[in-house]
Design an enzyme around this catalytic site. Structure first.
Site, PDB file in Angstrom:
ATOM      1  N   ARG A 172       0.831  -1.215   0.000  1.00 26.98           N
ATOM      2  CA  ARG A 172       0.000   0.000   0.000  1.00 26.98           C
ATOM      3  C   ARG A 172       0.868   1.268   0.000  1.00 26.98           C
ATOM      4  NH1 ARG A 172      -2.969  -3.722  -0.625  1.00 26.98           N
ATOM      5  NH2 ARG A 172      -5.068  -3.970   0.238  1.00 26.98           N
ATOM      6  N   SER A 250     -10.568  -1.246   3.661  1.00 26.78           N
ATOM      7  CA  SER A 250      -9.763  -1.504   4.866  1.00 26.78           C
ATOM      8  C   SER A 250      -9.378  -0.164   5.461  1.00 26.78           C
ATOM      9  CB  SER A 250      -8.473  -2.233   4.520  1.00 26.78           C
ATOM     10  OG  SER A 250      -8.728  -3.502   4.022  1.00 26.78           O
ATOM     11  N   GLU A 346      -4.859   2.853   6.903  1.00 26.18           N
ATOM     12  CA  GLU A 346      -4.562   2.774   5.475  1.00 26.18           C
ATOM     13  C   GLU A 346      -5.270   3.945   4.795  1.00 26.18           C
ATOM     14  OE1 GLU A 346      -5.868  -0.764   3.176  1.00 26.18           O
ATOM     15  OE2 GLU A 346      -5.936   0.665   1.534  1.00 26.18           O
TER      16      GLU A 346
HETATM   17  N1  EPU Z   1      -9.547 -11.921  10.102  1.00 25.54           N
HETATM   18  C1  EPU Z   1     -10.189 -12.048  11.309  1.00 25.54           C
HETATM   19  N2  EPU Z   1     -11.182 -11.175  11.625  1.00 25.54           N
HETATM   20  C2  EPU Z   1     -11.566 -10.195  10.779  1.00 25.54           C
HETATM   21  C3  EPU Z   1     -10.907 -10.050   9.543  1.00 25.54           C
HETATM   22  C4  EPU Z   1      -9.894 -10.926   9.227  1.00 25.54           C
HETATM   23  O1  EPU Z   1      -9.881 -12.934  12.099  1.00 25.54           O
HETATM   24  O2  EPU Z   1     -12.509  -9.467  11.136  1.00 25.54           O
HETATM   25  C5  EPU Z   1      -8.461 -12.880   9.747  1.00 25.54           C
HETATM   26  C6  EPU Z   1      -9.054 -14.128   9.130  1.00 25.54           C
HETATM   27  O3  EPU Z   1      -8.336 -15.247   9.590  1.00 25.54           O
HETATM   28  C7  EPU Z   1      -8.781 -13.963   7.655  1.00 25.54           C
HETATM   29  C8  EPU Z   1      -7.472 -13.157   7.658  1.00 25.54           C
HETATM   30  O4  EPU Z   1      -7.565 -12.335   8.812  1.00 25.54           O
HETATM   31  O5  EPU Z   1      -8.669 -15.185   7.032  1.00 25.54           O
HETATM   32  C9  EPU Z   1      -7.249 -12.317   6.442  1.00 25.54           C
HETATM   33  O6  EPU Z   1      -8.453 -11.581   6.180  1.00 25.54           O
HETATM   34  P1  EPU Z   1      -8.778 -11.054   4.692  1.00 25.54           P
HETATM   35  O7  EPU Z   1      -8.484 -12.108   3.696  1.00 25.54           O
HETATM   36  O8  EPU Z   1     -10.123 -10.454   4.690  1.00 25.54           O
HETATM   37  O9  EPU Z   1      -7.663  -9.989   4.423  1.00 25.54           O
HETATM   38  P2  EPU Z   1      -7.176  -8.723   5.236  1.00 25.54           P
HETATM   39  O10 EPU Z   1      -5.720  -8.887   5.462  1.00 25.54           O
HETATM   40  O11 EPU Z   1      -8.024  -8.462   6.414  1.00 25.54           O
HETATM   41  C10 EPU Z   1      -6.441  -7.521   3.017  1.00 25.54           C
HETATM   42  C11 EPU Z   1      -6.598  -6.203   2.337  1.00 25.54           C
HETATM   43  C12 EPU Z   1      -7.957  -6.089   1.651  1.00 25.54           C
HETATM   44  C13 EPU Z   1      -8.081  -7.229   0.640  1.00 25.54           C
HETATM   45  C14 EPU Z   1      -7.909  -8.567   1.393  1.00 25.54           C
HETATM   46  C15 EPU Z   1      -7.913  -9.767   0.471  1.00 25.54           C
HETATM   47  C16 EPU Z   1      -5.234  -4.663   3.643  1.00 25.54           C
HETATM   48  C17 EPU Z   1      -5.202  -3.492   4.551  1.00 25.54           C
HETATM   49  N3  EPU Z   1      -6.433  -5.122   3.299  1.00 25.54           N
HETATM   50  O12 EPU Z   1      -7.377  -7.569   4.105  1.00 25.54           O
HETATM   51  O13 EPU Z   1      -7.949  -4.878   0.910  1.00 25.54           O
HETATM   52  O14 EPU Z   1      -9.335  -7.200  -0.025  1.00 25.54           O
HETATM   53  O15 EPU Z   1      -6.637  -8.572   2.081  1.00 25.54           O
HETATM   54  O16 EPU Z   1      -6.761  -9.805  -0.290  1.00 25.54           O
HETATM   55  O17 EPU Z   1      -4.181  -5.154   3.232  1.00 25.54           O
HETATM   56  C18 EPU Z   1      -8.521  -2.561   1.041  1.00 25.54           C
HETATM   57  O18 EPU Z   1      -7.312  -2.339   0.992  1.00 25.54           O
HETATM   58  O19 EPU Z   1      -9.374  -1.644   1.103  1.00 25.54           O
HETATM   59  C19 EPU Z   1      -8.968  -3.952   1.068  1.00 25.54           C
HETATM   60  C20 EPU Z   1     -10.234  -4.280   1.217  1.00 25.54           C
END
Ligand code: EPU
Length: 350
Positions: A172, A250, A346
């Protein structure tokens, strides 16, 4: 001629839906001559550089109140803004103007047989924001497909290209964030896409969803379209659609910590969700930490933590920028007290 508008509500221009104005006006850029006249205006009004905000799709910004300056908005280009520069059978170079809506660009490319953007389907915002933020999802980042970026350097009244390697892309992050927001105005981006579709299933949840598509569907829809549909489905199951629920995607970044910090955390919390980030570093899931602190689904004023993904703050109706900032501070404090890790937004708070 630059068309400087006053008293325009920015509510339709930010996905959080916060109702504020830019006190020194609002300018839309739709064609090359709009960019030129805007750059000309800045060269004659250099003091504006300290009061300038470049607003793309407004999907990653939270206005904490009226903006005390001028907002410039690269808008959807009159001529569509997308063109194929070259194609050699394997690689297609495709140029898109900054104001093109990102998701329209993804769909346009798939329809034309230019591949590589499928995993980035459904991300709100504009093409111009894609290099600034190095947008990413489901195992792909904009940096994997960006070849070069054309900008107006508003400090030096010039224009230049940044090759991919010069963009300092990181998680990012890019040079366009590093140097200060109002220096470089992105006006077009060239993408290096592929003529043949290869699915990228590196993200775990995506592979499951892809494998569960029934054979009947595969007969009628091409694989790249199916992949983008799968990505949208996974996204929609976790993330709010800004058409219905205001949010900035996010709100926090996933913090990257040293191996020692991660191992200590793992001893205390064996269920911690983390991913190796290279160089003996680990990316800790901010969503997981926020959820452990009991914030998932909770509200404070008119701002809330989204019930399906704790990394996302949402507008419960009449949210103001200060509601969001107050909620974000409480979340940051609680996560810090419990895990000793400081979350960084972010989203840009203006
Ligand atoms: N998780 C939890 N609780 C939650 C959310 C997540 O326990 O409320 C854990 C779960 O185990 C899940 C893991 O975290 O499997 C990863 O969650 P997720 O795949 O939703 O990804 P994220 O790291 O929370 C990032 C990006 C998103 C993107 C997703 C998928 C950032 C800041 N965010 O979220 O990007 O869609 O990966 O690749 O890196 C954005 O930047 O606006 C955005 C939505």
């Amino acid at each position: 001629m630059m068309n400087l508008l006053h008293d325009i509500s920015l509510k339709p221009y930010n996905t959080f839906g916060i109702d504020v104005v830019a006190k020194q006006g609002f300018v839309e850029l739709r064609c090359a001559s709009d960019y030129d006249s805007f750059a000309e205006y800045i060269s004659q009004n250099k003091q504006m550089l300290d009061h300038l905000f470049i607003l793309g799709g407004g999907s990653n910004v939270v206005f904490s109140g009226d903006y005390d300056g001028l907002v410039v908005h690269p808008a959807d280009p009159i001529d569509g803004g997308i063109r194929l520069l070259s194609s050699d059978g394997d690689i297609c170079m495709v140029e898109a103007r900054a104001g093109v809506v990102w998701d329209d660009f993804v769909s346009f490319c798939i329809r034309n047989g230019w591949y590589g953007l499928e995993n980035l389907a459904g991300i709100p915002g504009t093409v111009g924001a894609s290099p600034v933020q190095n947008i990413g999802a489901y195992g792909r980042e904009a940096k994997d497909v960006i070849d070069r970026v054309h900008v107006y350097d508003l400090w030096h009244d010039s224009q230049c290209w940044f090759e991919n390697s010069e963009c300092h892309f990181g998680y990012r992050h890019s040079i366009f964030k590093e140097i200060g927001r109002a220096r470089y105005l992105v006006d077009r981006v060239v993408f290096r896409l592929a003529s043949h579709f290869v699915p990228d299933l590196s993200y775990k949840g995506l592979e499951e969803a892809w494998n569960s598509i029934d054979e009947h569907e595969r007969e009628f829809v091409d694989d790249a379209t199916l992949m983008s549909m799968t990505v949208r489905k996974v996204r929609n199951s976790k993330l709010p659609d800004p058409k219905y629920i205001g949010s900035a995607g996010s709100f926090f970044k996933n913090p990257v910590v040293d191996g020692d910090v991660y191992r200590h955390l793992k001893e205390l919390y064996p269920n911690v969700v983390a991913f190796p980030a290279g160089d003996n570093k680990y990316k800790i899931s901010a969503g997981w930490m926020i959820e452990q602190c009991g914030w998932k689904g909770r509200d404070m004023g008119e701002a809330g933590v989204y019930e399906k993904q704790a990394l996302v703050l949402v507008n419960r109706g009449r949210c103001t920028g200060s509601d969001v900032v107050a909620l974000a501070e409480s979340v940051i404090n609680d996560v810090y007290s419990r895990f000793g890790i400081k979350l960084n937004p972010e989203a840009i708070i203006v």
